[in-house]
Every structure is written in C-alpha cells, then in structure tokens.
Write an enzyme that holds these catalytic residues in place. Structure first.
Site, PDB file in Angstrom:
ATOM      1  N   ASP A  75     -10.630  10.696   6.445  1.00  0.00           N
ATOM      2  CA  ASP A  75      -9.719  11.313   5.493  1.00  0.00           C
ATOM      3  C   ASP A  75     -10.472  11.948   4.328  1.00  0.00           C
ATOM      4  O   ASP A  75     -11.155  11.263   3.568  1.00  0.00           O
ATOM      5  CB  ASP A  75      -8.752  10.244   4.975  1.00  0.00           C
ATOM      6  CG  ASP A  75      -7.665  10.852   4.115  1.00  0.00           C
ATOM      7  OD1 ASP A  75      -6.916  11.685   4.644  1.00  0.00           O
ATOM      8  OD2 ASP A  75      -7.595  10.526   2.919  1.00  0.00           O
ATOM      9  N   THR A  81      -6.803  17.967   3.038  1.00  0.00           N
ATOM     10  CA  THR A  81      -7.784  17.705   1.989  1.00  0.00           C
ATOM     11  C   THR A  81      -9.196  18.139   2.371  1.00  0.00           C
ATOM     12  O   THR A  81      -9.935  18.644   1.542  1.00  0.00           O
ATOM     13  CB  THR A  81      -7.800  16.204   1.628  1.00  0.00           C
ATOM     14  OG1 THR A  81      -7.869  15.454   2.822  1.00  0.00           O
ATOM     15  CG2 THR A  81      -6.564  15.822   0.867  1.00  0.00           C
ATOM     16  N   THR A  82      -9.561  17.937   3.631  1.00  0.00           N
ATOM     17  CA  THR A  82     -10.885  18.360   4.064  1.00  0.00           C
ATOM     18  C   THR A  82     -10.969  19.884   4.008  1.00  0.00           C
ATOM     19  O   THR A  82     -11.931  20.454   3.482  1.00  0.00           O
ATOM     20  CB  THR A  82     -11.163  17.876   5.510  1.00  0.00           C
ATOM     21  OG1 THR A  82     -10.839  16.496   5.591  1.00  0.00           O
ATOM     22  CG2 THR A  82     -12.602  18.087   5.896  1.00  0.00           C
ATOM     23  N   ASP A 129      -1.000  10.748   5.376  1.00  0.00           N
ATOM     24  CA  ASP A 129      -1.149  12.175   5.687  1.00  0.00           C
ATOM     25  C   ASP A 129       0.080  12.701   6.424  1.00  0.00           C
ATOM     26  O   ASP A 129       0.579  13.783   6.118  1.00  0.00           O
ATOM     27  CB  ASP A 129      -2.388  12.413   6.570  1.00  0.00           C
ATOM     28  CG  ASP A 129      -3.668  12.431   5.750  1.00  0.00           C
ATOM     29  OD1 ASP A 129      -3.662  11.898   4.624  1.00  0.00           O
ATOM     30  OD2 ASP A 129      -4.679  12.985   6.231  1.00  0.00           O
TER      31      ASP A 129
END
Ligand code: ADP
Ligand code: MG
Length: 555
Positions: A67, A100-101, A399
C-alpha cells in the site's frame, strides 16, 4: 555560505553559523532528485504484479505491505521534499482511499520532466504554467472518457473493487471476491442520500475491527457494531434477542464530592445508614434504566459494582467504558439516542438490535451488537492467520472502501491498466501543439509523466515498456482501440473493457490534481535554508522542520 552581498560589497550576516543554504538551480536539482528517489522507491509496488515492501521500524516492528500510503508513512523520511511526497500520498488516501502509489510515481515523473526543461533553460514558472494547463486539460479528457455506472450494478462495482484489491497480497481470487462483496454491501448500507439525491459516504461508519486468528476468508460483515469489550458482570445474560438498547453518556456511579468534604461518622448505625443511602441511590439509577424497558445498556462511562449487581438481577446486559466513536456508531446502527441524564431516559430513545451477544474471539470477549434494522453504521470483522496478514487485509479493505465510495458518489469509472493514461497522454500531446510557445514543452512533459503508469505496469509484467507504449498509443488513435491497456496476466496489450479492469474516475482526477500540485509546490522553491544545526526549529523562523536531515544531499 551564510552570508549575502549587499550593494557596495558590504557583507551582511544572514544565517547562524553552521546553517546550510541552497539557491536557485542547486535547490531545484536537489529537490527533484529527492522526489525522484522517493517515487523510485515505491514504483515496483504498482499494480497486480507489483512487489511488496517490508518495512522495519526503529523498534523492530515489521510491516509487509503493497500500500503506497502506508509505505510512504512508514519510510520516516527526513528531507522536506520527501515529506511533501508523503503528504500527497496521504491526501490521496484521505480523499479517495486508493491510487496512492500512482500519485507519488506521477509526481516524481512530473518533477523529472521539469528537471529536463530547467536544464534546457526554461524557467520553472513557465513549466508550472504549462503543467497547470495540462492538468486542467487532463481533467477535461477524464470527464469525456468516463463511463457511467449505476449504484445497483453489482457486477460493475465488483469489478472496480477487484481491481482496487488486485494489487494486494491478501489471498486467492475467491478470498478477494469475498472481501469485495463485503465492502460493497457495507458502503451501500451506510451511504446517505440528501434531498437532492446526492450520495455521500462517511467511512467512519464502516467500522473495521480486526483480530488475528482463522483465515482472511473468515472475514465477516456485521450488520451493526462489534464492540471490543465484555459484558461487565458475570451474572448478566451473555446474549439477548430483540434487544432494546440504551446508550448512555452518564456514569452509574456515585459522583465523588468535588470539595474535600469530611463525613463524620460516630456510630456503626450511622455507617450502615450512609452505605444504605449510597446503595439506594445506585438502585434508583438502575430502576430508571429498568423503567425505560431497556434490556441492554452501553455507556461511555463507568458502572459501580452495586449498580452492576442490580442490573444483573434484572437481567439487563451492561457494557461500560465504550469509546465515544463507538457510541456514535451504535447510535447510527441501532437508532438509539445518546442520553446524558438518566432522568431523560425514555423508551422512545432506545435503539434496536436483533441480537446482542458476547463471544470469545481468540481468547478475548467481544460483544456483537448485530442484526440491526437498516443500520447506518456497520462493521467488517477482519480475520487472518497472523497480525501482519490481518493488517494488510485491513489496508486493502480500506482501499476498496475508498474506491467503491468514490465510484458510488460520482457514478463514474474509467478503464485501468494504463488505458486511461494513454488517452490522457495522446490528448495532451495534441493539445500541446494548439498551445505552442514554451508551455507546449511542459505539456508534452506532462503527457510523458502520465504514461509512467502504463510503462511501470508493463515493466512489472516483464514486457518491453517502450514497445508497449508505442503499440498502445497507436491503438488509442482509433475509437475502439482506446479500450486497450496492459494485460498484465497475458503479457500483452488487451481490452480493458472486456477484462473488466475498471477504476473510479475520482481516483484518477485526484491523482492528477495532487501530483501536479505537489510538482508545483516543489518547483517554486529556489532557496532552501536549513538552520538545523541550531536545533530542530531554530534559526530563520523555523518554518521548515526536518530540513537538512540529509545534509549531504544539499551540498
Ligand atoms: P495505487 O496505490 O496507485 O492504487 P496499485 O498497486 O493499486 O497502486 O496499482 C494500481 C494500478 O494497477 C492501476 O493503474 C490499475 O489500472 C492497475 N491494475 C490493477 N489491476 C489490473 C489488471 N488486472 N490489469 C491491468 N492493470 C491493472
Ligand atoms: Mg490501488
């Protein structure tokens, strides 16, 4: 370094001894290098073929995760630019819960592109202007390409959920599918619709309770609230059906006198009378509860032993010292009103739960307040073999909650696997030639930066990244071709509509705007002053905490 020239060569001391300062290009170069390093660090985790990271804290705690937001947070970076990168991951996480990545990788790439342009002599303000135009255009293209989804379209929601969970290492497809179904059920259960039909989802009302033990596939949906407490007295029933629940923000105790009052007792009779009086007061409190017809009471405060004894005698279940946040969840789940004075307690303030039951989970007692009627607050009870497994399962559920909420709120999704990013890049390159001027160059760099997503996905599958990009760009020039993305599992490009690789529009919108904002903030800096040597926040106003932690990078 800590000096500045003024007019006629007079030297003015600006900074304390030992402070460091970076100016102009040097500052920009360093900052870009830091941003790129951060982005590179998490790049390999992108997508279903992405790898996990193991993070070990100073205390030796281990986190294994895929994550982006978690990795960024745990990395404990020192450099202020790295901190900005961490912040965009956090913002993305808070706003949409997924992507987010991607946002960090994209920001890194935007900055690398800006670095190239700066070397060519283009001023950062021009680049910032170009990036802003590109971000606006990108949003326009996103809206054009977005597809509608109905909130009752279970199959499509399930696909979106599965893509969001796809990159997480939380078991086989059947397990993931099970978790996704729970999330969709939970999100739809707690959503609020206003008079105008606008849907909002407050993630706080999907409680995630976790306990290691059993398997991830034993994760369950609870139509109500799971409270990590026990029923307070052994004489109370361990379960009750059709519970009438009172929620109290009041203690069933005798308040200690505020002032240091001295009570003079001179005979055993007096002592007896005093104790009886106290007991009577507590019994009166319990009688008020009984009168309301409550069969379960939950209080944020304490309950005196004597009161517990009487409650048990009446067959009333009591749970005490429950967190405020759980009280709010219970109110939404059971429909009870939180009461602050026992005198106000009335039958109409009670809530309902089909069952209230204490169960032993992994050696600890927990109380399930479930089978509520249309609860506006629910629980997902996360299970898994070890603490690490449970933690990662929880993160991936978070997520998916984010992804499903944002798709339900906006009713729109786009094609993943890098398909939408190719559309954006193609559209931006076309747009750049209309714009012309130096901004044109920045817009082209923006297009390149967005393509880092399909590029990285292709690399993660062991495909040739450049070939893949070239093929996809040309496919996307035709209408039906724009469904093509990286088919990670077949090591080729493939139809993302057919493969069901769907992602929420909102996740992409947020990623574009956060990445470009971060790039802008970092590009505007042309003077880095660190007064670290005079203490953490000493020196020049102390406005840049943490700066200079990597002193060598700034020389
Ligand atoms: P992020 O933190 O940015 O969400 P993820 O590791 O979840 O990062 O990866 C998301 C990326 O992986 C998205 O670009 C998404 O389209 C892509 N992706 C997810 N599942 C698939 C799939 N089955 N095939 C191709 N791409 C996929
Ligand atoms: Mg994701």
């Amino acid at each position: 370094m800590a000096e500045s020239q003024i007019g006629g060569g007079q030297q003015v001391l600006l900074l304390p001894e030992g402070a460091t300062r970076l100016l102009g290009r040097d500052a920009q170069r360093t900052n870009i290098a830091v941003a790129a390093a951060v982005a590179n660090a998490i790049k390999t985790t992108l997508g279903p073929k992405g790898m996990d990271k193991m993070l070990v804290s100073e205390l030796g705690d281990i986190v294994i995760t895929n994550d982006g937001a978690t990795i960024m947070e745990e990395m404990n970076v020192e450099h202020p630019v790295a901190k900005i990168m961490v912040d965009i991951a956090k913002t993305q996480d808070k706003e949409v819960g997924d992507g987010t990545t991607s946002v960090v990788i994209m920001a890194g790439e935007l900055l690398k592109g800006a670095g190239d342009l700066i070397e060519q002599g283009i001023h950062p303000t021009t680049i910032i202007r170009g990036y802003k135009m590109a971000a606006e255009k990108a949003n326009e293209i996103l809206s054009q390409k977005a597809r509608k989804v109905d909130i009752n379209d279970e199959a499509t929601l399930q696909k979106i959920a599965m893509v969001s969970m796809g990159s997480k290492n939380v078991g086989d497809d059947a397990t993931k599918s099970h978790l996704c179904k729970l999330v969709i059920k939970a999100v739809r259960q707690v959503m609020d619709k206003n008079a105008a039909g606008k849907i909002t989802i407050d993630h706080d009302f999907i409680k995630l309770e976790k306990k290691s033990g059993k398997a991830i596939s034993d994760t369950e949906f609870i139509n109500g609230v799971l409270v990590d407490k026990e029923i307070s007295h052994p004489g109370m029933p361990r379960s009750v059906s059709n519970a009438k629940i009172a929620l109290l923000d009041v203690a069933l105790e005798i308040e200690k006198t505020e002032v240091d009052a001295k009570i003079e007792i001179t005979s055993p009779d007096q002592m007896q009378a005093f104790l009886q009086q106290e007991e009577q007061m507590l019994k009166d409190m319990v009688d008020k509860v009984k009168k309301s017809k409550a069969t379960v009471i939950v209080t944020q405060k304490g309950i005196d032993d004597v009161a517990q004894h009487y409650l048990a005698k009446y067959g009333i279940i009591a749970i005490r010292r429950v967190k405020k946040s759980d009280m709010e969840k219970l109110a939404r789940a059971t429909g009870a009103k939180i009461i602050t004075s026992l005198d106000d307690l009335d039958e109409k303030d009670l809530g309902f739960a089909g069952t209230v039951e204490e169960r032993k989970i992994g050696g600890e007692q927990m109380v399930f307040i479930e089978k509520c009627k249309d609860p506006k607050s629910v629980t997902i009870f996360v299970r898994g073999g070890t603490q690490q497994v449970v933690d990662e399962a929880e993160r991936s559920i978070v997520d998916v909650i984010g992804a499903i909420s944002s798709v339900i709120e906006t009713g729109m999704y786009v094609l993943g696997g890098g398909a939408i990013e190719i559309d954006l890049a193609n559209g931006l390159r076309e747009y750049s030639s209309d714009v012309g001027g130096r901004e044109q160059l920045a817009i082209v760099k923006f297009a390149d930066a967005v393509e880092v997503i399909p590029k990285t996905l292709a690399e993660s599958a062991g495909m040739d990244a450049i070939d893949t990009l070239v093929q996809m760009r040309s496919k996307h020039k035709s209408k039906e071709g724009s469904q093509f993305g990286v088919d990670i599992f077949r090591n080729s490009i493939g139809d993302m509509l057919k493969n069901g690789v769907y992602e929420p529009l909102k996740v992409k919108q947020q990623a574009i705007s956060s990445a470009s904002e971060a790039a802008e903030i970092i590009l505007r800096i042309d003077d880095m002053i660190s007064s670290r040597s005079k203490g953490p926040a000493g020196g020049m106003g102390g406005g840049m905490p943490g700066m200079g932690g990597h002193g060598h990078e700034m020389e």
